[in-house]
Design an enzyme around this catalytic site. Structure first.
Site, PDB file in Angstrom:
ATOM      1  N   ASN A  89      -0.762   7.062   4.935  1.00 16.81           N
ATOM      2  CA  ASN A  89       0.703   8.211   4.008  1.00 16.81           C
ATOM      3  C   ASN A  89       0.264   9.443   4.367  1.00 16.81           C
ATOM      4  OD1 ASN A  89       2.186   9.424   2.490  1.00 16.81           O
ATOM      5  ND2 ASN A  89       2.058   7.773   1.500  1.00 16.81           N
ATOM      6  N   CYS A 121       6.415  13.190  -0.678  1.00 19.04           N
ATOM      7  CA  CYS A 121       6.737  13.020   0.354  1.00 19.04           C
ATOM      8  C   CYS A 121       7.825  13.237   1.072  1.00 19.04           C
ATOM      9  CB  CYS A 121       7.299  11.208   0.035  1.00 19.04           C
ATOM     10  SG  CYS A 121       5.645  11.021  -0.721  1.00 19.04           S
ATOM     11  N   HIS A 177       9.844   7.434   5.713  1.00 19.53           N
ATOM     12  CA  HIS A 177       8.367   8.111   5.472  1.00 19.53           C
ATOM     13  C   HIS A 177       7.789   7.270   5.859  1.00 19.53           C
ATOM     14  CE1 HIS A 177       5.407   9.570   2.741  1.00 19.53           C
ATOM     15  NE2 HIS A 177       5.653   8.798   1.752  1.00 19.53           N
TER      16      HIS A 177
HETATM   17  N1  ACO Z   1      -8.866  -2.306  -3.507  1.00 16.27           N
HETATM   18  C1  ACO Z   1      -9.070  -3.520  -4.831  1.00 16.27           C
HETATM   19  N2  ACO Z   1      -8.071  -3.420  -5.449  1.00 16.27           N
HETATM   20  C2  ACO Z   1      -7.690  -2.315  -5.847  1.00 16.27           C
HETATM   21  C3  ACO Z   1      -7.758  -1.397  -5.010  1.00 16.27           C
HETATM   22  C4  ACO Z   1      -7.885  -1.722  -4.250  1.00 16.27           C
HETATM   23  N3  ACO Z   1      -7.541  -0.015  -3.523  1.00 16.27           N
HETATM   24  N4  ACO Z   1      -6.450  -0.830  -6.457  1.00 16.27           N
HETATM   25  C5  ACO Z   1      -5.887  -1.342  -6.979  1.00 16.27           C
HETATM   26  N5  ACO Z   1      -6.734  -2.280  -7.498  1.00 16.27           N
HETATM   27  C6  ACO Z   1      -7.292  -3.632  -7.856  1.00 16.27           C
HETATM   28  C7  ACO Z   1      -6.028  -3.391  -9.696  1.00 16.27           C
HETATM   29  O1  ACO Z   1      -7.013  -2.727  -9.638  1.00 16.27           O
HETATM   30  C8  ACO Z   1      -5.986  -4.601 -10.024  1.00 16.27           C
HETATM   31  O2  ACO Z   1      -6.546  -5.515 -10.502  1.00 16.27           O
HETATM   32  P1  ACO Z   1      -6.598  -6.260 -11.878  1.00 16.27           P
HETATM   33  O3  ACO Z   1      -5.546  -7.296 -11.955  1.00 16.27           O
HETATM   34  O4  ACO Z   1      -7.752  -6.792 -11.321  1.00 16.27           O
HETATM   35  O5  ACO Z   1      -5.977  -5.302 -12.757  1.00 16.27           O
HETATM   36  C9  ACO Z   1      -4.910  -5.310  -8.906  1.00 16.27           C
HETATM   37  O6  ACO Z   1      -6.314  -4.848  -7.212  1.00 16.27           O
HETATM   38  C10 ACO Z   1      -3.556  -5.518  -8.364  1.00 16.27           C
HETATM   39  O7  ACO Z   1      -3.262  -4.010  -8.550  1.00 16.27           O
HETATM   40  P2  ACO Z   1      -1.492  -2.883  -8.634  1.00 16.27           P
HETATM   41  O8  ACO Z   1      -2.506  -1.153  -9.027  1.00 16.27           O
HETATM   42  O9  ACO Z   1      -1.252  -3.319 -10.029  1.00 16.27           O
HETATM   43  O10 ACO Z   1      -1.320  -3.128  -6.968  1.00 16.27           O
HETATM   44  P3  ACO Z   1      -0.035  -3.356  -6.465  1.00 16.27           P
HETATM   45  O11 ACO Z   1       0.005  -4.408  -6.173  1.00 16.27           O
HETATM   46  O12 ACO Z   1       1.117  -2.357  -7.409  1.00 16.27           O
HETATM   47  O13 ACO Z   1      -0.551  -2.672  -4.913  1.00 16.27           O
HETATM   48  C11 ACO Z   1       0.059  -0.569  -4.541  1.00 16.27           C
HETATM   49  C12 ACO Z   1      -1.258  -1.311  -5.340  1.00 16.27           C
HETATM   50  C13 ACO Z   1      -0.425  -0.835  -3.356  1.00 16.27           C
HETATM   51  C14 ACO Z   1      -0.121   1.403  -4.573  1.00 16.27           C
HETATM   52  C15 ACO Z   1       1.480  -0.760  -4.961  1.00 16.27           C
HETATM   53  O14 ACO Z   1       1.929  -0.536  -5.892  1.00 16.27           O
HETATM   54  C16 ACO Z   1       2.862   0.690  -4.322  1.00 16.27           C
HETATM   55  O15 ACO Z   1       2.347   0.386  -2.649  1.00 16.27           O
HETATM   56  N6  ACO Z   1       2.840   0.820  -4.636  1.00 16.27           N
HETATM   57  C17 ACO Z   1       4.456   1.724  -3.792  1.00 16.27           C
HETATM   58  C18 ACO Z   1       3.779   3.237  -4.327  1.00 16.27           C
HETATM   59  C19 ACO Z   1       2.951   4.268  -2.440  1.00 16.27           C
HETATM   60  O16 ACO Z   1       3.989   3.553  -1.962  1.00 16.27           O
HETATM   61  N7  ACO Z   1       3.005   4.784  -2.769  1.00 16.27           N
HETATM   62  C20 ACO Z   1       2.687   5.424  -2.011  1.00 16.27           C
HETATM   63  C21 ACO Z   1       2.428   7.479  -2.140  1.00 16.27           C
HETATM   64  S1  ACO Z   1       4.199   7.446  -3.026  1.00 16.27           S
HETATM   65  C22 ACO Z   1       5.166   7.851  -1.314  1.00 16.27           C
HETATM   66  O17 ACO Z   1       5.021   8.024  -0.237  1.00 16.27           O
HETATM   67  C23 ACO Z   1       6.044   7.228  -2.248  1.00 16.27           C
END
Ligand code: ACO
Length: 334
Positions: free
Chosen positions: A291, A115, A261
């Site tokens: 992304n 990224c 980003h």
């Molecule tokens: N659809 C539905 N439910 C989902 C999905 C989905 N696509 N993905 C995960 N879940 C569920 C999980 O299984 C979990 O269920 P559970 O509570 O029954 O176990 C629940 O949703 C919560 O999951 P988390 O992973 O804890 O969700 P979170 O609130 O952390 O959101 C996310 C996930 C959006 C990835 C977040 O952590 C995030 O944005 N992190 C930053 C990472 C990022 O931006 N990455 C981009 C690429 S890296 C970069 O560019 C920096």
């Protein structure tokens, strides 16, 4: 010492639009979940047979940037190509694009900083221009994510986030004090496994991958500790922006346009709030493209410029955070 300046920008995204509803037919997810957590509404995916790949999308963006810069492709003295999804394992996309552009010989290098790849690429180009070694450098960020995502419920926390596309910039020696004021780069290898794709590699080769074939954490799909990435991203984004501002004796109130980003809209909004910037001072397009990793900043920068949101004299700040972890910022007087 010379300054470098962005004199041409271009972007390309594949035609196929994949909405959150489309994804919900492939995996257990919903438009509501994706929009609430990431802000993403749709993204672009390469379609089999449409002729797109990481290098060819990069080529289309590069051609536009070269045309807008008003230079000849033969004027390019260095190619810097940032991607985590190259067409070949080796050689990299830098030499592929050189061949596709029809440039006989010039140095071409690949940046593998995910990224942060475009920010790293701009920094490399800037250093070569500053020292007087080169006058014109082509920097590209391009990604074909859709070719390597786990499109099942198992991979949903990663696969809904990423999209395909490319962006490019021509950096050229500036005749005045405008242009890139400074770049600031960082990395922290201790978090290498928190956002990674392990194989195929010389460490884990394909037969082993198939043999192991675990149900969880399949090493040829991206793996992400989303919450840790989120927490680190908001801290590092802020740090590296402030570092850049301080280096140039500037204040956050002086920022005209911040282009983060496009990792997650929630991360961008968090940083916007911390910097106290209004909606018109931040450019986001993750809603349309997801992304696109190394391509996200050049695509956003190109769109902001096309929409007349960046004017001569503006203070423009680019910042990225991603796998590695790596992060960086670029401070520009446009
Ligand atoms: N659809 C539905 N439910 C989902 C999905 C989905 N696509 N993905 C995960 N879940 C569920 C999980 O299984 C979990 O269920 P559970 O509570 O029954 O176990 C629940 O949703 C919560 O999951 P988390 O992973 O804890 O969700 P979170 O609130 O952390 O959101 C996310 C996930 C959006 C990835 C977040 O952590 C995030 O944005 N992190 C930053 C990472 C990022 O931006 N990455 C981009 C690429 S890296 C970069 O560019 C920096």
């Amino acid at each position: 010492m010379y300054h470098s300046k962005i004199i041409g920008l271009g972007k390309y995204v594949p035609e196929q639009v994949v909405t959150n509803h489309d994804l919900s037919k492939l995996m257990d997810t919903s438009d509501e979940w994706i929009q609430e957590r990431t802000g993403i509404v749709e993204r672009r995916h390469i379609q089999k047979g449409d002729g797109n790949s990481t290098s060819t999308m990069g080529l289309k963006a590069a051609k536009k940037a070269i045309e807008r810069a008003g230079i000849d492709k033969e004027d390019i003295e260095l190619i810097v190509f940032a991607t985590l999804s190259p067409d070949y394992y080796f050689p990299g996309c830098g030499v592929q694009i050189q061949e596709q552009l029809g440039i006989k010989t010039c140095p071409a290098l690949d940046v593998r900083n995910q990224c942060s790849g475009f920010v790293y690429g701009i920094s490399v180009a800037d250093q070569f221009i500053k020292t007087g070694m080169y006058k014109n450098v082509l920097v590209i960020g391009s990604e074909n994510h859709s070719g390597g995502l786990d499109m099942t419920t198992r991979g949903r926390h990663v696969s809904v986030i990423f999209g395909d596309g490319a962006g490019a910039a021509i950096l050229s020696r500036s005749g005045d004090d405008s242009g890139i004021l400074s770049t600031h780069l960082h990395s922290q290898g201790e978090h290498i496994d928190e956002l990674s794709l392990r194989g195929p590699s010389t460490e884990i080769w394909v037969p082993e991958l198939i043999e192991q074939n675990p149900q969880e954490n399949i090493p040829y799909y991206p793996k992400m500790n989303g919450q840790l990435v989120f927490k680190n991203a908001v801290v590092r984004f802020s740090e590296v922006i402030h570092e850049g501002l301080k280096f140039n004796n500037l204040k956050k109130e002086e920022i005209d346009m911040f282009i983060p980003h496009q990792a997650n809209l929630r991360i961008s909004q968090f940083i916007q709030k911390k910097l106290g910037l209004g909606d018109e001072q931040v450019f986001n397009n993750i809603q349309k493209y997801g992304n696109t990793t190394a391509a996200s900043i050049p695509i956003a920068l190109t769109e902001a410029w096309e929409q007349g949101k960046i004017k001569k004299g503006d203070l423009v700040v680019l910042a990225a955070f991603g796998s590695g972890f790596t992060w960086g910022s670029v401070i520009i007087r446009w």
